[in-house]
Design a protein around this motif. Structure first.
Motif, PDB file in Angstrom:
ATOM      1  N   THR A 348     -38.202  18.647  -3.891  1.00 16.55           N
ATOM      2  CA  THR A 348     -39.527  18.568  -4.225  1.00 16.55           C
ATOM      3  C   THR A 348     -40.284  19.663  -3.818  1.00 16.55           C
ATOM      4  N   ARG A 349     -40.302  20.908  -3.275  1.00 17.62           N
ATOM      5  CA  ARG A 349     -40.370  21.895  -2.301  1.00 17.62           C
ATOM      6  C   ARG A 349     -41.854  21.038  -1.788  1.00 17.62           C
ATOM      7  N   LYS A 350     -41.015  19.886  -0.291  1.00 12.57           N
ATOM      8  CA  LYS A 350     -42.280  19.236   0.588  1.00 12.57           C
ATOM      9  C   LYS A 350     -41.656  20.219   1.428  1.00 12.57           C
ATOM     10  N   GLY A 351     -40.708  20.715   1.807  1.00 10.93           N
ATOM     11  CA  GLY A 351     -40.115  20.803   2.930  1.00 10.93           C
ATOM     12  C   GLY A 351     -38.963  19.902   3.552  1.00 10.93           C
ATOM     13  N   HIS A 352     -38.901  20.257   4.833  1.00 11.51           N
ATOM     14  CA  HIS A 352     -38.295  19.691   5.815  1.00 11.51           C
ATOM     15  C   HIS A 352     -38.347  18.079   5.868  1.00 11.51           C
ATOM     16  N   PRO A 353     -37.599  17.275   5.802  1.00  8.42           N
ATOM     17  CA  PRO A 353     -37.650  15.460   5.933  1.00  8.42           C
ATOM     18  C   PRO A 353     -36.986  14.873   7.225  1.00  8.42           C
ATOM     19  N   ASP A 354     -38.038  14.245   8.276  1.00  5.68           N
ATOM     20  CA  ASP A 354     -37.171  13.637   9.289  1.00  5.68           C
ATOM     21  C   ASP A 354     -36.679  12.502   9.025  1.00  5.68           C
ATOM     22  N   VAL A 355     -37.473  12.066   7.961  1.00  2.00           N
ATOM     23  CA  VAL A 355     -37.007  10.321   7.184  1.00  2.00           C
ATOM     24  C   VAL A 355     -36.571  10.899   5.802  1.00  2.00           C
ATOM     25  N   CYS A 356     -35.436   9.924   5.402  1.00  2.00           N
ATOM     26  CA  CYS A 356     -34.572  10.293   3.863  1.00  2.00           C
ATOM     27  C   CYS A 356     -33.850   9.656   4.170  1.00  2.00           C
ATOM     28  N   TYR A 357     -33.418   8.604   3.457  1.00  2.00           N
ATOM     29  CA  TYR A 357     -32.880   7.040   2.527  1.00  2.00           C
ATOM     30  C   TYR A 357     -32.739   6.950   0.800  1.00  2.00           C
ATOM     31  N   VAL A 358     -31.753   6.937   0.726  1.00  2.00           N
ATOM     32  CA  VAL A 358     -31.219   6.311  -0.684  1.00  2.00           C
ATOM     33  C   VAL A 358     -31.311   5.305  -1.121  1.00  2.00           C
ATOM     34  N   ALA A 359     -31.492   5.114  -1.728  1.00  2.00           N
ATOM     35  CA  ALA A 359     -31.031   3.152  -2.211  1.00  2.00           C
ATOM     36  C   ALA A 359     -31.647   2.493  -3.450  1.00  2.00           C
ATOM     37  N   ASP A 360     -31.758   1.561  -3.665  1.00  2.00           N
ATOM     38  CA  ASP A 360     -32.406   0.968  -5.039  1.00  2.00           C
ATOM     39  C   ASP A 360     -33.474   0.142  -4.381  1.00  2.00           C
ATOM     40  N   PHE A 361     -34.511   1.338  -4.173  1.00  2.00           N
ATOM     41  CA  PHE A 361     -35.763  -0.303  -3.566  1.00  2.00           C
ATOM     42  C   PHE A 361     -35.942  -0.518  -4.116  1.00  2.00           C
ATOM     43  N   ASP A 362     -36.208  -0.461  -5.906  1.00  2.00           N
ATOM     44  CA  ASP A 362     -37.692  -1.052  -6.722  1.00  2.00           C
ATOM     45  C   ASP A 362     -37.017  -1.203  -7.652  1.00  2.00           C
ATOM     46  N   PRO A 363     -36.428  -2.952  -7.311  1.00  2.00           N
ATOM     47  CA  PRO A 363     -35.598  -3.830  -8.763  1.00  2.00           C
ATOM     48  C   PRO A 363     -36.844  -4.164 -10.266  1.00  2.00           C
ATOM     49  N   ALA A 364     -37.752  -3.227  -9.675  1.00  2.00           N
ATOM     50  CA  ALA A 364     -38.775  -3.311 -10.762  1.00  2.00           C
ATOM     51  C   ALA A 364     -38.596  -1.641 -12.203  1.00  2.00           C
ATOM     52  N   ARG A 365     -37.740  -1.082 -11.209  1.00  2.00           N
ATOM     53  CA  ARG A 365     -37.260   0.727 -12.137  1.00  2.00           C
ATOM     54  C   ARG A 365     -35.375   0.671 -12.286  1.00  2.00           C
ATOM     55  N   PRO A 366     -35.209   1.033 -13.153  1.00  4.33           N
ATOM     56  CA  PRO A 366     -33.476   1.635 -12.920  1.00  4.33           C
ATOM     57  C   PRO A 366     -33.482   2.946 -11.916  1.00  4.33           C
ATOM     58  N   GLY A 367     -32.388   2.309 -11.782  1.00  2.00           N
ATOM     59  CA  GLY A 367     -31.325   3.164 -11.259  1.00  2.00           C
ATOM     60  C   GLY A 367     -32.144   3.442  -9.734  1.00  2.00           C
ATOM     61  N   LEU A 368     -32.117   4.687  -8.627  1.00  2.00           N
ATOM     62  CA  LEU A 368     -32.240   4.799  -7.173  1.00  2.00           C
ATOM     63  C   LEU A 368     -33.221   5.826  -6.872  1.00  2.00           C
ATOM     64  N   GLU A 369     -34.210   5.189  -5.691  1.00  7.17           N
ATOM     65  CA  GLU A 369     -35.199   6.220  -5.087  1.00  7.17           C
ATOM     66  C   GLU A 369     -34.744   6.814  -3.987  1.00  7.17           C
ATOM     67  N   VAL A 370     -35.664   7.565  -3.775  1.00  5.85           N
ATOM     68  CA  VAL A 370     -35.784   8.735  -1.970  1.00  5.85           C
ATOM     69  C   VAL A 370     -37.073   8.426  -1.417  1.00  5.85           C
ATOM     70  N   PHE A 371     -36.759   7.543  -0.411  1.00  3.35           N
ATOM     71  CA  PHE A 371     -38.036   7.378   0.567  1.00  3.35           C
ATOM     72  C   PHE A 371     -38.113   8.434   1.654  1.00  3.35           C
TER      73      PHE A 371
END
Length: 550
Positions: A348-371
């Motif tokens: 993403t080139r946004k740099g270091h995240p303190d908060v970083c979780y992977v999950a199926d956050f949004d049931p309305a879209r396929p696949g996994l997301e990263v917060f």
């Protein structure tokens, strides 16, 4: 001390050496009342039913318990006050011979937790899970003392180590198995001392993997800037060093702070067996060495040369999960990802995240997301949800951020909002807090009491509660309980699908499990590949509670 019975977690705690059992757990909730819960397996056929049975001796004879029976995986029932009692659960699958779980003693006294006394008066910093003696029951690895120094060279962060870290293994019943001293070459900070518990070689007993040095290479100031560095494998039965491999070296790091950032992880790189990941670097160059289950080098990658843009994209932990559907785990380093073969996947080139979780956050879209919550200030999108397969931003906060800090929180805590809610806040002097729905709708900008609350499955419904400070809340702020001490592990390793919470107290671990009845059935959470990997990696880096991939 009551012995909680019937739990099997024989590897990472990932795959199980044999068929997983029912993880029956029983607590006395009053003079003549008790609560039992047990595990539903993904392989259980529809229509499988359960019945609680009681006896006065561990081997029976058992009789039907005075509790409802049916498809649920927990029950509240009466037990004789002041008398010894044993419980088992009988499983009836359609068309099959009934099977019974091992029996579990009803504790003599009412209590809301189980206690594991430690061999020291210190408080645990980390706690890991694994079967160290091959008996099929979950044991504990405890890291003490709870002292932490950060490599950042500014007053209030780095402190000279006062002692050496000790890793101590305890049986499920609290018996001490062994202690390993990490030595003065490993400074007392989580970034110097990553630890992983895993049955990497598949022999049915878990090993312990950690960073190691030799002798006492400390400078007069207490810093360790030189000396040999190793990855070591400790035998789960004895704590003795069985193998060692070179740790990724200090070359290419221009600062003590940056070279002192070390992590470890587990990923199913071939889709079948756990592989070990060893990482050095977060804020500048990042080096990753992958090992096979036999602890042979598999591949090496670093953020330099063609991967120069990956520098500084690391997080304070790791996630490993299949994001592209090929059955093999990818590695989420933070704001960047690697494929299972060690090749760069996205950045993403946004740099270091303190908060970083992977999950199926949004049931309305396929696949996994990263917060994400980005430590580095952003003109926008410093709090954002990204696609886990491509790294592309799905939504982000529109305003400028200064320094989003700590672990944040993710969890489905609001029944009315589809999917998983996402919370993050700024360090002191920043611009506030954000709680987003999975869709990107801003719910509010209120402080939930701390920057890293923890959401857990605890009550009777599909949503989670959250822990802020020591209090347990149902959304928005209904207090439903509390945990003393500091939470050091969260996992579904006893009873039904609700999660257990391991709390560190002076000289003891406390294991809390819910006694709230529910009719909701859900398979064992550890059967989810992302969840099991997240649980394994709780023993190193920041504490990121485990998430589900589906």
């Amino acid at each position: 001390m009551a012995v909680w019975g019937g739990f099997i977690l024989a590897t990472c705690p990932a795959a199980v050496a044999g068929p997983p059992d029912r993880a029956l757990v029983v607590l006395r909730t009053g003079p003549a009342q008790a609560f039992a819960s047990w595990r539903l397996l993904g392989a259980d056929a529809p229509g499988t039913t359960f019945a609680v049975e009681l006896a006065e001796r561990t081997e029976g004879p058992f009789r039907a318990g005075p509790a409802p029976t049916g498809t649920g995986t927990n029950a509240t029932f009466t037990v004789p006050a002041g008398k010894r009692a044993y419980v088992r659960v009988r499983v009836q699958a359609p068309g099959r011979t009934p099977e019974a779980s091992p029996s579990v003693a009803v504790p003599a006294r009412a209590a809301d937790h189980e206690s594991i006394p430690l061999a020291t008066k210190d408080r645990a910093q980390k706690a890991g899970l694994g079967d160290f003696d091959g008996d099929g029951r979950l044991d504990y690895l405890v890291k003490t003392p709870d002292f932490n120094t950060d490599p950042y060279q500014r007053p209030g962060y780095w402190k000279k180590s006062e002692d050496t870290y000790k890793l101590t293994a305890y049986r499920h019943d609290g018996k001490k198995l062994w202690t390993y001293d990490m030595g003065w070459a490993i400074e007392e900070g989580i970034w110097y001392s990553p630890v992983i518990v895993c049955d990497l070689d598949g022999d049915g007993t878990a090993e312990v993997f950690c960073k190691a040095g030799e002798g006492d290479p400390r400078e007069p100031t207490g810093h360790v800037r030189s000396g040999s560095e190793w990855l070591v494998m400790l035998d789960g039965r004895t704590g003795q060093v069985r193998q060692r491999r070179p740790w990724p070296d200090r070359e290419g790091f221009d600062d003590y702070n940056y070279s002192s950032r070390n992590l470890m992880g587990i990923a199913y790189l071939d889709g079948k067996r756990p592989h070990l990941l060893v990482v050095r670097g977060t804020y500048r160059i990042i080096k990753v060495q992958a090992y096979t289950p036999e602890l042979k080098p598999l591949w090496y990658w670093e953020a330099s040369g063609p991967s120069e843009s990956y520098r500084g994209q690391g997080m304070h932990g790791l996630h490993a999960v299949d994001v592209d559907g090929d059955g093999k785990d990818e590695i989420i380093l933070g704001s960047a990802a690697l494929s299972h073969d060690g090749k760069p996947l996205w950045n993403t080139r946004k740099g270091h995240p303190d908060v970083c979780y992977v999950a199926d956050f949004d049931p309305a879209r396929p696949g996994l997301e990263v917060f994400y919550g980005l430590e580095k200030g952003q003109p926008r999108g410093g709090v954002a949800l990204h696609d886990a397969r491509t790294g592309v931003e799905i939504w982000g906060n529109p305003e400028k951020t200064v320094h989003v800090h700590s672990q944040g929180m993710v969890g489905d805590i609001i029944p009315e909002e589809p999917g998983i809610e996402c919370y993050a806040g700024e360090a002191k002097g920043g611009t506030g807090w954000w709680l987003y729905a999975a869709s990107g709708k801003l719910i509010n900008r209120e402080d939930l009491g701390e920057l890293a609350p923890k959401a857990i499955y605890w009550l009777d419904g599909p949503t989670k509660v959250y822990v802020s400070g020591k209090k347990i809340y149902r959304w928005p702020r209904q207090e439903v309980g509390e945990f003393p001490g500091r939470i050091v592990a969260i996992a579904d390793f006893l009873g039904d699908w609700r999660e257990e919470v391991i709390v560190a107290m002076d000289g003891e671990l406390r294991i809390y499990t819910t006694t709230v009845p529910t009719e909701r059935r859900r398979p064992w959470l550890m059967e989810d590949p992302l969840y099991r990997n997240d649980v394994t990696m709780q023993t190193m880096g920041y504490f990121y509670p485990p998430q589900l991939s589906r």
